[in-house]
Enzyme design. Structure first.
Site, PDB file in Angstrom:
ATOM      1  N   TYR A   1       0.863  -1.190   0.000  1.00  0.00           N
ATOM      2  CA  TYR A   1       0.000   0.000   0.000  1.00  0.00           C
ATOM      3  C   TYR A   1       0.898   1.239   0.000  1.00  0.00           C
ATOM      4  CZ  TYR A   1      -3.003   3.763   1.662  1.00  0.00           C
ATOM      5  OH  TYR A   1      -3.663   4.958   1.783  1.00  0.00           O
TER       6      TYR A   1
ATOM      7  N   GLU B   1      -3.367   7.671  -4.005  1.00  0.00           N
ATOM      8  CA  GLU B   1      -3.450   6.432  -3.235  1.00  0.00           C
ATOM      9  C   GLU B   1      -3.349   5.257  -4.198  1.00  0.00           C
ATOM     10  OE1 GLU B   1      -6.003   4.933   0.503  1.00  0.00           O
ATOM     11  OE2 GLU B   1      -7.204   5.200  -1.313  1.00  0.00           O
TER      12      GLU B   1
END
Length: 397
Positions: free
Chosen positions: A118, A206
Site C-alpha cells: 500500500y 493512493e
C-alpha cells in the site's frame, strides 16, 4: 476533483511511474477490441475488467473481474457496464457504471511470488508537510490494517525545502523488505510517484496495491487520484478529466452559477456569506438541535437573483425542514440582502414550503430587519446569533 483510475494512471505514467496498462471501453464490443489491442501491445493472455466509478471497494461490489478469453471479456464487460455498482464507499443505490478499464494481467508466474503493498501521498495537516504513507499490507482495506496492526504502517515526511530525498526512497524500499532489483525499482517508483504528486498539484495519490511482479518490476495496479480544484487553472488538460456524471448534481449546478455548495445529510439548509461564518452557522444549527443540510457560501454579492438560485438549490433537498440565512453585511449592505430575500420569496411563491430564519448583522441591519418584518411573508428575522439559534429550535419543534 476526483478522477477515474485510468485517468490517474495516465498522470502517473506521464511522470515515469510504471503502471498496469489498459484501455477504456464503453460497451462490450469496445471491450473485446481493447482486449485484442492490449494483447498486441503487452502480450497479456488474460484481462482484468474494472468498473470506472469514483468509489473504492469496487471488487467487493463485483466491479472487478478477471477474463481468461475474449468471450469472457465480452460477457463480463457487458454485465458490468450499465450496472449500479454498490461498494462500501457508495450509497445504497450505488453508482451507475458507464465505462470499464480493460487492463493487462500483471500477476503472471515467474521466479518469485508477486507481492502487494500500500502507498499513498498526501498532506499531513498536523505538521503542514506532505508525507508518504506505506505498508507491506497491500490489496486490503488500509483502515483495517491501521486499526488491527498499526505497526505495519510507515510514514515518511517530506521537508518542503528539500523535497523527497533519495535516502528516503531507499528507506521506504528497505521497510518494505525489498532487495536486489526490486529495491532499485521501488526507489525509482517512489521518486517518480512523489514528483507526479507535486507537479500535478494533487491533494491525494493512493495506490492500493503497488505490485512487485514475479520478475521484480514495481508498478501501480490501481490509482486513486484527487486533484486540487484551486490549481486546475494551471492544468487545463486535467480540468477536462472531470466527469460530472460521478458528482452530486446539485453541486454541479451550484458551480455553474458561481455558488460554493456542498451537499450534507441534515435537515436545516444554510445560506451564508463567507466560509468561516458558514462553519460557525453549521455549529449554531447543531447547538439548536438540528443538522446542517448543506454548506452554501453565496459570496460577497447577495442580490435577488443570487438568493433565489441559492433557495432553489437548498429546496431541491427533500430532507430540508427549515432554512437559516446568516449574512454579515460588511462588503454587502444588509438592507440590499433583505430586499433580495423578499424579492426571491415573492418570485418563488409556493416553491418556498419551509420556514426561513434570516439573521442579518452589519451595515444597515436595523433597516434590513424592518424590511423582513414588514414583508408579510413567513420569514423570521433575527439580529443576534443566539436569537437565530432559538428560532431554528422553535421552527424545528
Amino acid at each position: 476533483m476526483n478522477i477515474h483510475e485510468y485517468q490517474g494512471k495516465e498522470i502517473l505514467s506521464s511522470f515515469g511511474v510504471r503502471i498496469q496498462r489498459g484501455l477504456v471501453a464503453h460497451n462490450a464490443k469496445e471491450a473485446v477490441d481493447a482486449a485484442k489491442e492490449l494483447t498486441e501491445q503487452t502480450g497479456t493472455g488474460w484481462h482484468v475488467i474494472k468498473a470506472q466509478v469514483h468509489a473504492g471497494g469496487r471488487g467487493k461490489g463485483g466491479g472487478v473481474k478477471l477474463a481468461k478469453n475474449l468471450k469472457e471479456v465480452e460477457e463480463v464487460a457487458g454485465n458490468i457496464i450499465g450496472m449500479d455498482l454498490v461498494t462500501p464507499q457508495t450509497s445504497a443505490e450505488g453508482k451507475k457504471v458507464h465505462q470499464v478499464l480493460i487492463a493487462e494481467d500483471v500477476y503472471y508466474p515467474g521466479d518469485n511470488e508477486p507481492e502487494e503493498y500500500y502507498m499513498s501521498v498526501l498532506l499531513n495537516r498536523a505538521t503542514g508537510r506532505n508525507m508518504i504513507m506505506y505498508s507491506t499490507e497491500g490489496g486490503v482495506d488500509i483502515e483495517t490494517v491501521a486499526e488491527e496492526t498499526p505497526h505495519l504502517i510507515f510514514t515518511e515526511e517530506i521537508d518542503p525545502a528539500t523535497g523527497l530525498m533519495p535516502f528516503q526512497a531507499r528507506r521506504i524500499a528497505f521497510n518494505l523488505k525489498l532487495s536486489g532489483g526490486a529495491f532499485k525499482e521501488m526507489t525509482k517508483f517512489v521518486m517518480s510517484l512523489y514528483k507526479a504528486f507535486e507537479k500535478s498539484d494533487s491533494s491525494l495519490f493512493e495506490i492500493n496495491p503497488v505490485l512487485k511482479t514475479s520478475d521484480d518490476k514495481i508498478l501501480a495496479v490501481d490509482a486513486k487520484v484527487t486533484l486540487d480544484d484551486n490549481a486546475l487553472f494551471r492544468h487545463k488538460d486535467y480540468a477536462e478529466m472531470r466527469d460530472i456524471r460521478e458528482e452530486n448534481q446539485t453541486e454541479v449546478e451550484a458551480r455553474e452559477v458561481g455558488l460554493n455548495y456542498v451537499d450534507l445529510d441534515g435537515n436545516v439548509g444554510c445560506m451564508v456569506n463567507g466560509a468561516g461564518l458558514a462553519m460557525a452557522t453549521m455549529d449554531l444549527i447543531k447547538q439548536a438541535g438540528g443538522e446542517p443540510a448543506n454548506f452554501l457560501d453565496v459570496g460577497g454579492t447577495a442580490d435577488a437573483k443570487r438568493v433565489e438560485e441559492a433557495f432553489r438549490l437548498i429546496l431541491k433537498d427533500d430532507k430540508v425542514e427549515a432554512i437559516l440565512v446568516n449574512i454579515f453585511g460588511g462588503i454587502v449592505r444588509c438592507d440590499r440582502v433583505a430586499q433580495g430575500i423578499v424579492d426571491a420569496y415573492k418570485n418563488m411563491g409556493d416553491a418556498v414550503n419551509v420556514p426561513i430564519i434570516v439573521r442579518l448583522q452589519g451595515t444597515n441591519a436595523d433597516i434590513a430587519k424592518k424590511l423582513i418584518d414588514d414583508s408579510g411573508f413567513k420569514i423570521h428575522s433575527a439580529v443576534q446569533f443566539q436569537e437565530a439559534a432559538d428560532k431554528v429550535q422553535e421552527v424545528l419543534k
